[in-house]
Design a protein around this motif. Structure first.
Motif, PDB file in Angstrom:
ATOM      1  N   UNK A 102       0.856  -1.200   0.000  1.00  0.00           N
ATOM      2  CA  UNK A 102       0.000   0.000   0.000  1.00  0.00           C
ATOM      3  C   UNK A 102       0.891   1.249   0.000  1.00  0.00           C
ATOM      4  N   UNK A 103       0.744   2.000  -1.109  1.00  0.00           N
ATOM      5  CA  UNK A 103       1.595   3.194  -1.265  1.00  0.00           C
ATOM      6  C   UNK A 103       1.055   4.331  -0.388  1.00  0.00           C
ATOM      7  N   UNK A 104       1.922   5.103   0.285  1.00  0.00           N
ATOM      8  CA  UNK A 104       1.474   6.237   1.115  1.00  0.00           C
ATOM      9  C   UNK A 104       1.245   7.449   0.224  1.00  0.00           C
ATOM     10  N   UNK A 105       0.841   8.566   0.768  1.00  0.00           N
ATOM     11  CA  UNK A 105       0.814   9.812  -0.002  1.00  0.00           C
ATOM     12  C   UNK A 105      -0.585  10.341  -0.193  1.00  0.00           C
ATOM     13  N   UNK A 106      -1.379   9.662  -1.062  1.00  0.00           N
ATOM     14  CA  UNK A 106      -2.688  10.239  -1.381  1.00  0.00           C
ATOM     15  C   UNK A 106      -3.608  10.147  -0.169  1.00  0.00           C
ATOM     16  N   UNK A 107      -4.536  11.108  -0.124  1.00  0.00           N
ATOM     17  CA  UNK A 107      -5.472  11.124   1.015  1.00  0.00           C
ATOM     18  C   UNK A 107      -6.166   9.772   1.151  1.00  0.00           C
ATOM     19  N   UNK A 108      -6.541   9.204  -0.034  1.00  0.00           N
ATOM     20  CA  UNK A 108      -7.273   7.929   0.006  1.00  0.00           C
ATOM     21  C   UNK A 108      -6.413   6.843   0.657  1.00  0.00           C
ATOM     22  N   UNK A 142     -11.861  -9.558   8.140  1.00  0.00           N
ATOM     23  CA  UNK A 142     -12.226  -8.261   7.551  1.00  0.00           C
ATOM     24  C   UNK A 142     -10.992  -7.478   7.124  1.00  0.00           C
ATOM     25  N   UNK A 143      -9.971  -7.464   7.995  1.00  0.00           N
ATOM     26  CA  UNK A 143      -8.720  -6.777   7.659  1.00  0.00           C
ATOM     27  C   UNK A 143      -8.073  -7.450   6.444  1.00  0.00           C
ATOM     28  N   UNK A 144      -8.068  -8.774   6.444  1.00  0.00           N
ATOM     29  CA  UNK A 144      -7.467  -9.520   5.331  1.00  0.00           C
ATOM     30  C   UNK A 144      -8.146  -9.209   4.012  1.00  0.00           C
ATOM     31  N   UNK A 185      -8.071  -6.774  -1.257  1.00  0.00           N
ATOM     32  CA  UNK A 185      -8.734  -5.930  -2.269  1.00  0.00           C
ATOM     33  C   UNK A 185      -7.783  -4.833  -2.760  1.00  0.00           C
ATOM     34  N   UNK A 186      -7.143  -4.173  -1.812  1.00  0.00           N
ATOM     35  CA  UNK A 186      -6.243  -3.076  -2.186  1.00  0.00           C
ATOM     36  C   UNK A 186      -5.048  -3.595  -2.983  1.00  0.00           C
ATOM     37  N   UNK A 187      -4.536  -4.745  -2.545  1.00  0.00           N
ATOM     38  CA  UNK A 187      -3.385  -5.373  -3.222  1.00  0.00           C
ATOM     39  C   UNK A 187      -3.750  -5.721  -4.672  1.00  0.00           C
ATOM     40  N   UNK A 188      -4.903  -6.330  -4.859  1.00  0.00           N
ATOM     41  CA  UNK A 188      -5.287  -6.782  -6.204  1.00  0.00           C
ATOM     42  C   UNK A 188      -5.553  -5.591  -7.122  1.00  0.00           C
ATOM     43  N   UNK A 189      -6.125  -4.523  -6.575  1.00  0.00           N
ATOM     44  CA  UNK A 189      -6.440  -3.355  -7.425  1.00  0.00           C
ATOM     45  C   UNK A 189      -5.192  -2.526  -7.742  1.00  0.00           C
ATOM     46  N   UNK A 190      -4.134  -2.696  -6.965  1.00  0.00           N
ATOM     47  CA  UNK A 190      -2.943  -1.862  -7.223  1.00  0.00           C
ATOM     48  C   UNK A 190      -1.777  -2.711  -7.720  1.00  0.00           C
ATOM     49  N   UNK A 242       2.143  -2.155   8.019  1.00  0.00           N
ATOM     50  CA  UNK A 242       1.216  -1.294   7.268  1.00  0.00           C
ATOM     51  C   UNK A 242       1.683   0.159   7.338  1.00  0.00           C
ATOM     52  N   UNK A 243       2.111   0.570   8.526  1.00  0.00           N
ATOM     53  CA  UNK A 243       2.587   1.965   8.669  1.00  0.00           C
ATOM     54  C   UNK A 243       3.777   2.229   7.756  1.00  0.00           C
ATOM     55  N   UNK A 244       4.598   1.185   7.526  1.00  0.00           N
ATOM     56  CA  UNK A 244       5.798   1.359   6.688  1.00  0.00           C
ATOM     57  C   UNK A 244       5.517   1.007   5.216  1.00  0.00           C
ATOM     58  N   UNK A 245       4.239   0.920   4.847  1.00  0.00           N
ATOM     59  CA  UNK A 245       3.847   0.622   3.456  1.00  0.00           C
ATOM     60  C   UNK A 245       4.502  -0.657   2.940  1.00  0.00           C
ATOM     61  N   UNK A 246       4.557  -1.669   3.789  1.00  0.00           N
ATOM     62  CA  UNK A 246       5.132  -2.951   3.366  1.00  0.00           C
ATOM     63  C   UNK A 246       4.262  -3.582   2.283  1.00  0.00           C
ATOM     64  N   UNK A 247       4.880  -4.327   1.368  1.00  0.00           N
ATOM     65  CA  UNK A 247       4.173  -5.007   0.274  1.00  0.00           C
ATOM     66  C   UNK A 247       3.016  -5.847   0.846  1.00  0.00           C
ATOM     67  N   UNK A 248       1.828  -5.633   0.328  1.00  0.00           N
ATOM     68  CA  UNK A 248       0.614  -6.225   0.923  1.00  0.00           C
ATOM     69  C   UNK A 248       0.672  -7.737   1.053  1.00  0.00           C
ATOM     70  N   UNK A 249       1.281  -8.377   0.067  1.00  0.00           N
ATOM     71  CA  UNK A 249       1.302  -9.841   0.106  1.00  0.00           C
ATOM     72  C   UNK A 249       1.997 -10.350   1.371  1.00  0.00           C
ATOM     73  N   UNK A 250       3.044  -9.639   1.782  1.00  0.00           N
ATOM     74  CA  UNK A 250       3.753 -10.031   3.013  1.00  0.00           C
ATOM     75  C   UNK A 250       2.827  -9.874   4.220  1.00  0.00           C
ATOM     76  N   UNK A 251       2.044  -8.795   4.226  1.00  0.00           N
ATOM     77  CA  UNK A 251       1.124  -8.548   5.352  1.00  0.00           C
ATOM     78  C   UNK A 251       0.029  -9.620   5.365  1.00  0.00           C
ATOM     79  N   UNK A 252      -0.471  -9.960   4.185  1.00  0.00           N
ATOM     80  CA  UNK A 252      -1.535 -10.980   4.101  1.00  0.00           C
ATOM     81  C   UNK A 252      -1.042 -12.326   4.643  1.00  0.00           C
ATOM     82  N   UNK A 253       0.205 -12.636   4.361  1.00  0.00           N
ATOM     83  CA  UNK A 253       0.747 -13.904   4.878  1.00  0.00           C
ATOM     84  C   UNK A 253       0.870 -13.880   6.394  1.00  0.00           C
TER      85      UNK A 253
END
Lengths: 93, 93, 93, 93
Positions: free
Chosen positions: C1-7, C55-57, C62-67, D33-44
């Motif tokens: 998840x990339x930081x930066x944008x408000x979203x 829910x978190x997963x 979802x975010x991973x697949x869309x980005x 998540x705070x460090x924008x780690x690659x989502x796949x790693x977080x999902x695992x």
């Protein structure tokens, strides 16, 4: 599940009806695959069958716990708990 | 799943074989219930069918993601992600 | 998840808030066990945490697949599909 | 879970240790998540926590069924079966 009482017969018929439907759904999926149906549609059918099968499992578990498990515990046969734990753990996430 | 290539035909046959086995297991459970078989034995059969059905689902998901999903994304059709998410969430715990 | 944008920031905060709540629930369960609370109550708390964690997963997936997944496929990096399949299969039933 | 016996204390400590570890893993995920780690790693990581939480659930369920459930059935209090069914169904797939 013991036969005999109307209630027992009704329970069995309910389970058999559900399993007939699931059997039909399985045949349906085979047809979808043979006809190269879009995979996402087939996957949704599989999710539906899983839900239906879970429903049958929950009905059976309920009947089992209210009859055999209670009877065996009341007769001092605690081995039923070991057996039930093995089964429930397989059905758990 | 597109037909034609030997690999595709082999994949389809594998899925059909697995589904035939599952269909037989469903019929088997109906027989167990009709014969008032001890519920715990039936529950274990249900757990086995759930595992087999999960296996079919994972094979289909894999093939779907490697073919249709990649092709549609590469052609700019990102709606496939929305569709895939709905399906995967149904298959998740 | 990339930081930066408000979203993106809003999404991260949502996940962190949910995880804070889950962390609190875990601590709560420890307290229940230390006080010899009736197990059934503790088990229900565990089921609630499992649902919250799912829910978190699902949000992350979802975010991973869309980005990342779309970006890597569009750049010709299909290895992301192998990786995603391994992860999704762990999250499936 | 009744306190007092060495065995009970050992069981409680085992559960608390596991929950401490899970609590740490939850904090770990927040950091990722705070460090924008690659989502796949977080999902695992989430899948690993789900497995650990299931482990705690199964230990608790086992202890509950071997103690409270047996005792209440033996004392004629079958309401415990209704209660247990509700809980087990939440933990099932």
């Amino acid at each position: 599940m013991k036969g005999g009482s109307d209630e027992m017969v009704a329970k069995k018929n309910n389970l058999i009806t559900r399993l007939n439907r699931i059997e039909g759904q399985i045949r349906g999926i085979k047809g979808l695959i043979e006809r190269d149906t879009y995979c996402d549609d087939v996957l949704n059918q599989i999710a539906a069958i899983q839900a239906a099968l879970n429903g049958v499992g929950k009905l059976l578990l309920e009947d089992h716990m209210r009859s055999c498990v209670v009877e065996r515990i009341e007769s001092g046969d605690h081995a039923v708990i070991d057996e039930l734990l093995v089964t429930v753990k397989k059905l758990m996430k």
